[in-house]
Design a protein around this motif. Structure first.
Motif, PDB file in Angstrom:
ATOM      1  N   ALA A 135       0.830  -1.211   0.000  1.00 62.85           N
ATOM      2  CA  ALA A 135       0.000   0.000   0.000  1.00 62.85           C
ATOM      3  C   ALA A 135       0.861   1.257   0.000  1.00 62.85           C
ATOM      4  N   ILE A 136       1.908   1.265   0.781  1.00 64.98           N
ATOM      5  CA  ILE A 136       2.801   2.426   0.833  1.00 64.98           C
ATOM      6  C   ILE A 136       3.477   2.644  -0.522  1.00 64.98           C
ATOM      7  N   ILE A 137       3.965   1.575  -1.106  1.00 68.96           N
ATOM      8  CA  ILE A 137       4.650   1.670  -2.401  1.00 68.96           C
ATOM      9  C   ILE A 137       3.685   2.142  -3.491  1.00 68.96           C
ATOM     10  N   LEU A 138       2.502   1.522  -3.570  1.00 68.08           N
ATOM     11  CA  LEU A 138       1.545   1.895  -4.610  1.00 68.08           C
ATOM     12  C   LEU A 138       1.003   3.306  -4.400  1.00 68.08           C
ATOM     13  N   ASP A 139       0.827   3.690  -3.151  1.00 62.80           N
ATOM     14  CA  ASP A 139       0.343   5.041  -2.857  1.00 62.80           C
ATOM     15  C   ASP A 139       1.357   6.087  -3.336  1.00 62.80           C
ATOM     16  N   HIS A 140       2.622   5.810  -3.101  1.00 63.83           N
ATOM     17  CA  HIS A 140       3.683   6.710  -3.563  1.00 63.83           C
ATOM     18  C   HIS A 140       3.688   6.788  -5.093  1.00 63.83           C
ATOM     19  N   LYS A 141       3.565   5.654  -5.732  1.00 59.82           N
ATOM     20  CA  LYS A 141       3.532   5.611  -7.201  1.00 59.82           C
ATOM     21  C   LYS A 141       2.294   6.330  -7.731  1.00 59.82           C
ATOM     22  N   TYR A 142       1.170   6.167  -7.061  1.00 58.96           N
ATOM     23  CA  TYR A 142      -0.067   6.832  -7.463  1.00 58.96           C
ATOM     24  C   TYR A 142       0.103   8.352  -7.428  1.00 58.96           C
ATOM     25  N   GLU A 143       0.732   8.852  -6.371  1.00 53.60           N
ATOM     26  CA  GLU A 143       0.985  10.289  -6.277  1.00 53.60           C
ATOM     27  C   GLU A 143       1.864  10.772  -7.431  1.00 53.60           C
ATOM     28  N   GLN A 144       2.869   9.981  -7.766  1.00 52.83           N
ATOM     29  CA  GLN A 144       3.727  10.336  -8.901  1.00 52.83           C
ATOM     30  C   GLN A 144       2.928  10.366 -10.204  1.00 52.83           C
ATOM     31  N   LEU A 145       2.084   9.370 -10.395  1.00 54.28           N
ATOM     32  CA  LEU A 145       1.282   9.294 -11.618  1.00 54.28           C
ATOM     33  C   LEU A 145       0.271  10.440 -11.697  1.00 54.28           C
ATOM     34  N   GLN A 146      -0.257  10.840 -10.562  1.00 60.93           N
ATOM     35  CA  GLN A 146      -1.210  11.948 -10.532  1.00 60.93           C
ATOM     36  C   GLN A 146      -0.546  13.242 -11.004  1.00 60.93           C
ATOM     37  N   GLN A 147       0.718  13.415 -10.664  1.00 62.55           N
ATOM     38  CA  GLN A 147       1.430  14.629 -11.046  1.00 62.55           C
ATOM     39  C   GLN A 147       1.638  14.720 -12.552  1.00 62.55           C
ATOM     40  N   ILE A 148       1.771  13.584 -13.202  1.00 60.89           N
ATOM     41  CA  ILE A 148       2.001  13.598 -14.651  1.00 60.89           C
ATOM     42  C   ILE A 148       0.752  13.194 -15.434  1.00 60.89           C
ATOM     43  N   SER A 149      -0.388  13.093 -14.775  1.00 67.44           N
ATOM     44  CA  SER A 149      -1.590  12.588 -15.443  1.00 67.44           C
ATOM     45  C   SER A 149      -2.276  13.627 -16.318  1.00 67.44           C
ATOM     46  N   ASP A 150      -1.746  14.822 -16.411  1.00 70.63           N
ATOM     47  CA  ASP A 150      -2.335  15.820 -17.308  1.00 70.63           C
ATOM     48  C   ASP A 150      -2.305  15.338 -18.753  1.00 70.63           C
ATOM     49  N   ASP A 151      -1.325  14.548 -19.071  1.00 73.95           N
ATOM     50  CA  ASP A 151      -1.204  13.980 -20.415  1.00 73.95           C
ATOM     51  C   ASP A 151      -2.139  12.772 -20.521  1.00 73.95           C
ATOM     52  N   PRO A 152      -3.066  12.753 -21.467  1.00 72.48           N
ATOM     53  CA  PRO A 152      -4.002  11.628 -21.600  1.00 72.48           C
ATOM     54  C   PRO A 152      -3.318  10.281 -21.824  1.00 72.48           C
ATOM     55  N   ALA A 153      -2.102  10.280 -22.325  1.00 76.77           N
ATOM     56  CA  ALA A 153      -1.384   9.021 -22.552  1.00 76.77           C
ATOM     57  C   ALA A 153      -0.909   8.407 -21.238  1.00 76.77           C
ATOM     58  N   ASN A 154      -0.904   9.181 -20.179  1.00 82.96           N
ATOM     59  CA  ASN A 154      -0.431   8.701 -18.877  1.00 82.96           C
ATOM     60  C   ASN A 154      -1.594   8.401 -17.933  1.00 82.96           C
ATOM     61  N   LYS A 155      -2.638   7.789 -18.454  1.00 86.67           N
ATOM     62  CA  LYS A 155      -3.782   7.434 -17.617  1.00 86.67           C
ATOM     63  C   LYS A 155      -3.397   6.333 -16.638  1.00 86.67           C
ATOM     64  N   ILE A 156      -3.994   6.417 -15.469  1.00 89.13           N
ATOM     65  CA  ILE A 156      -3.787   5.383 -14.452  1.00 89.13           C
ATOM     66  C   ILE A 156      -4.738   4.229 -14.761  1.00 89.13           C
ATOM     67  N   SER A 157      -4.193   3.037 -14.844  1.00 90.50           N
ATOM     68  CA  SER A 157      -5.015   1.890 -15.227  1.00 90.50           C
ATOM     69  C   SER A 157      -5.967   1.487 -14.102  1.00 90.50           C
ATOM     70  N   GLN A 158      -7.059   0.846 -14.504  1.00 92.53           N
ATOM     71  CA  GLN A 158      -8.024   0.346 -13.525  1.00 92.53           C
ATOM     72  C   GLN A 158      -7.400  -0.728 -12.645  1.00 92.53           C
ATOM     73  N   VAL A 159      -6.556  -1.533 -13.219  1.00 91.66           N
ATOM     74  CA  VAL A 159      -5.900  -2.591 -12.445  1.00 91.66           C
ATOM     75  C   VAL A 159      -5.061  -1.973 -11.333  1.00 91.66           C
ATOM     76  N   PHE A 160      -4.329  -0.921 -11.663  1.00 91.12           N
ATOM     77  CA  PHE A 160      -3.510  -0.248 -10.656  1.00 91.12           C
ATOM     78  C   PHE A 160      -4.398   0.318  -9.553  1.00 91.12           C
ATOM     79  N   GLU A 161      -5.466   1.024  -9.934  1.00 86.81           N
ATOM     80  CA  GLU A 161      -6.352   1.624  -8.939  1.00 86.81           C
ATOM     81  C   GLU A 161      -7.032   0.568  -8.068  1.00 86.81           C
ATOM     82  N   LYS A 162      -7.476  -0.517  -8.674  1.00 86.90           N
ATOM     83  CA  LYS A 162      -8.113  -1.603  -7.910  1.00 86.90           C
ATOM     84  C   LYS A 162      -7.115  -2.263  -6.964  1.00 86.90           C
ATOM     85  N   SER A 163      -5.894  -2.439  -7.422  1.00 89.18           N
ATOM     86  CA  SER A 163      -4.855  -3.025  -6.570  1.00 89.18           C
ATOM     87  C   SER A 163      -4.577  -2.128  -5.375  1.00 89.18           C
TER      88      SER A 163
END
Length: 115
Positions: free
Chosen positions: A6-34
Motif C-alpha cells: 500500500a505504501i509503495i503503490l500510494d507513492h507511485k499513485y501520487e507520482q502518476l497523478q502529477q504527470i496525469s495531465d497527459d491523456p497518454a499517462n492514464k492510471i489503469s483500472q488494475v492499478f487503482e483496484k490493486s
C-alpha cells in the motif's frame, strides 16, 4: 505485506497523478483496484508501524511468506490462529516454543494499539 505494498503503490499513485495531465499517462483500472485492495486489507497504516512490524517479525527467522501472513492477518492466539494459519512456524530449529510465538503476537498487537 499488504501494508508495505500500500505504501509503495500510494507513492507511485501520487507520482502518476502529477504527470496525469497527459491523456497518454492514464492510471489503469488494475492499478487503482490493486491500490484500493491493499489499502482496505492493510492492518498498519503508518509507515513507521509497518517498518516496526517488519523488524519484529524479521527477528524470528521467518520465511518471507510466513512473515507476510502473520503481518497481514495479525492473529491473536498461538494455537487457534497463528499455528493454524502458518504451521511451519513450529518447525525445529526456528520458533518452536509457544511462548516465543506468544511474544511475537504480543509485540504486533502493541504496534497496532499505539498506531
Amino acid at each position: 505485506m499488504n501494508s508495505e505494498v500500500a505504501i509503495i503503490l500510494d507513492h507511485k499513485y501520487e507520482q502518476l497523478q502529477q504527470i496525469s495531465d497527459d491523456p497518454a499517462n492514464k492510471i489503469s483500472q488494475v492499478f487503482e483496484k490493486s491500490l484500493q485492495y491493499v489499502k482496505r486489507f492493510s492492518r498498519y497504516k503508518n509507515p513507521d508501524a509497518v517498518r516496526q512490524v517488519r523488524e519484529i517479525l524479521s527477528k524470528y527467522q521467518l520465511a518471507e511468506f510466513e512473515l507476510c501472513v502473520l503481518g497481514n492477518l495479525c492473529p491473536d492466539t498461538v494455537e487457534e490462529e497463528a499455528i493454524a494459519m502458518v504451521s511451519s512456524i513450529k518447525t525445529k530449529g526456528r520458533i518452536h516454543e509457544d511462548d516465543q510465538i506468544e511474544k511475537l503476537l504480543h509485540d504486533l498487537s502493541l504496534i497496532k494499539k499505539f498506531e
